[in-house]
Design a protein around this motif. Sequence first.
Motif, PDB file in Angstrom:
ATOM      1  N   ILE A   1       9.429  22.367  30.475  1.00 14.75           N
ATOM      2  CA  ILE A   1      10.691  21.498  30.897  1.00 14.75           C
ATOM      3  C   ILE A   1      11.686  22.235  31.727  1.00 14.75           C
ATOM      4  O   ILE A   1      12.301  21.918  32.588  1.00 14.75           O
ATOM      5  N   ILE A   2      12.076  23.267  31.208  1.00 17.52           N
ATOM      6  CA  ILE A   2      13.081  24.401  31.790  1.00 17.52           C
ATOM      7  C   ILE A   2      12.714  24.865  33.174  1.00 17.52           C
ATOM      8  O   ILE A   2      13.416  24.831  33.882  1.00 17.52           O
ATOM      9  N   MET A   3      11.491  25.197  33.205  1.00 15.28           N
ATOM     10  CA  MET A   3      11.003  25.661  34.444  1.00 15.28           C
ATOM     11  C   MET A   3      10.978  24.657  35.506  1.00 15.28           C
ATOM     12  O   MET A   3      11.462  24.779  36.652  1.00 15.28           O
ATOM     13  N   LEU A   4      10.591  23.120  35.104  1.00 13.69           N
ATOM     14  CA  LEU A   4      10.695  22.115  36.372  1.00 13.69           C
ATOM     15  C   LEU A   4      12.072  21.903  36.528  1.00 13.69           C
ATOM     16  O   LEU A   4      12.569  21.825  37.658  1.00 13.69           O
ATOM     17  N   ASN A   5      13.094  22.086  35.480  1.00 12.49           N
ATOM     18  CA  ASN A   5      14.568  21.957  35.965  1.00 12.49           C
ATOM     19  C   ASN A   5      14.973  23.031  36.690  1.00 12.49           C
ATOM     20  O   ASN A   5      15.620  22.970  37.794  1.00 12.49           O
ATOM     21  N   LEU A   6      14.844  24.222  36.463  1.00 17.57           N
ATOM     22  CA  LEU A   6      15.116  25.357  37.345  1.00 17.57           C
ATOM     23  C   LEU A   6      14.707  25.450  38.697  1.00 17.57           C
ATOM     24  O   LEU A   6      15.163  25.809  39.628  1.00 17.57           O
TER      25      LEU A   6
ATOM     26  N   LEU B   1      13.045  18.389  38.213  1.00 22.87           N
ATOM     27  CA  LEU B   1      13.321  17.703  36.964  1.00 22.87           C
ATOM     28  C   LEU B   1      15.041  17.686  36.808  1.00 22.87           C
ATOM     29  O   LEU B   1      15.212  18.911  36.558  1.00 22.87           O
ATOM     30  N   ARG B   2      15.518  16.624  36.511  1.00 21.45           N
ATOM     31  CA  ARG B   2      16.977  16.725  36.523  1.00 21.45           C
ATOM     32  C   ARG B   2      17.233  15.729  34.924  1.00 21.45           C
ATOM     33  O   ARG B   2      16.640  14.924  34.671  1.00 21.45           O
ATOM     34  N   TYR B   3      18.380  16.242  34.591  1.00 20.92           N
ATOM     35  CA  TYR B   3      18.851  15.650  33.186  1.00 20.92           C
ATOM     36  C   TYR B   3      19.004  14.032  33.390  1.00 20.92           C
ATOM     37  O   TYR B   3      18.660  13.351  32.843  1.00 20.92           O
TER      38      TYR B   3
ATOM     39  N   PHE C   1      16.381  19.448  26.881  1.00 20.25           N
ATOM     40  CA  PHE C   1      17.054  18.717  27.692  1.00 20.25           C
ATOM     41  C   PHE C   1      18.716  19.080  27.654  1.00 20.25           C
ATOM     42  O   PHE C   1      19.323  19.045  28.578  1.00 20.25           O
ATOM     43  N   GLN C   2      19.073  19.566  26.733  1.00 17.83           N
ATOM     44  CA  GLN C   2      20.502  20.229  26.840  1.00 17.83           C
ATOM     45  C   GLN C   2      20.715  21.358  27.652  1.00 17.83           C
ATOM     46  O   GLN C   2      21.506  21.382  28.283  1.00 17.83           O
TER      47      GLN C   2
ATOM     48  N   HIS D   1      22.628  23.270  33.137  1.00 22.89           N
ATOM     49  CA  HIS D   1      22.344  23.852  34.057  1.00 22.89           C
ATOM     50  C   HIS D   1      22.744  22.975  35.270  1.00 22.89           C
ATOM     51  O   HIS D   1      23.032  23.421  36.419  1.00 22.89           O
ATOM     52  N   ASP D   2      22.260  21.688  35.113  1.00 23.44           N
ATOM     53  CA  ASP D   2      22.700  20.688  36.359  1.00 23.44           C
ATOM     54  C   ASP D   2      24.329  20.582  36.395  1.00 23.44           C
ATOM     55  O   ASP D   2      24.814  20.498  37.620  1.00 23.44           O
TER      56      ASP D   2
END
Length: 328
Positions: free
Chosen positions: A184-189, A193-195, A240-241, A246-247
């Motif tokens: 999940i963290i890799m997809l967000n970086l 994927l956004r919160y 998620f947090q 990060h966002d």
Amino acid sequence: MSLTEHLQELRRRVIISLLAIVVGTIFGFVWYQWAPGPVMPLGEIIRRPYCSLPEELRADLTSDGACRLIATTPFEMFMLRLKVGFLAGLVVSSPVWLQQIWAFITPGLHKNERRWTLSFVTFAVTLFVAGALIAYFIVDQGLYVLMSIGQEYQIAALSGQQYYNFVLALIVIFGVSFEVPLVIIMLNLAGLLRYEQVKDKRRIIIVVLFIFAAFITPGQDPFSMIVLALSLCLLVEMAFQFCRIHDKRNAKRNNEWASLDDDEASGPIAAPAPIGAATGVAGASPISGAGAVAAPTLISNGGGTQRTAEDRSIRARASAPNFFDDVL
């Protein structure tokens, strides 16, 4: 480096890694039955969750009342010891073969890519070890639930192969499942994927995690399933947090228009300004006079047809035998 040099380097690093694994396997094979001082043998460490069960749940197959597993084939004990020794050797020699892999891929990475890769590998190993430790400490509770069902009519006499397969499967499943927050963290970086996309879907995600835990646990016992599901829910919420923080930081660093969609306007469009009147085109300036061209001289032909002197000269030169030599 050329392709041949790369292959030679790869061969050298593979040989070093295999030698380290072989040495670690020999160490694990010896450690399975013998350990110095207060260190427990590896076989005792793996057998301990089973021996911690109440005696009425275990079959007493020895005359001295010792806690032992049974073997149903002649080579089962040897193959089991070799398998456990290989897995222990793989873990013990991991600093060597991981360093060889890192040294082989590092020259092809930039400085920031090396930093990110090292951080993610460290994080992944930490999560896997945490999941493996939790699985080891709860395996006895899962066994208790499974082996206490119908104990009035049956008693369990587990073979070493069945028991070790159950324990190792539970450890690997917990370790791999704990990598979900890292994904999940890799997809967000990576910006995939956004919160905002997951903050309203927590109930669905929790249900999916419980269904995943129910199917993935090897014994399907409720205790292991609940522990795995609750652990994943906690880790996913932490991921998620991280995405939320990060966002928010990205939104502060970037301009206001950076977070807009491609088809969304960044602000009100100003009214078009009036177009000014067209200006006149300046008159053309006269071209300086060229020298006078001499009028062609007319030559009278016998048949009444007149040709210029230039035409007659060209025809005369064309009739020469070497006129087209420069063209050819």
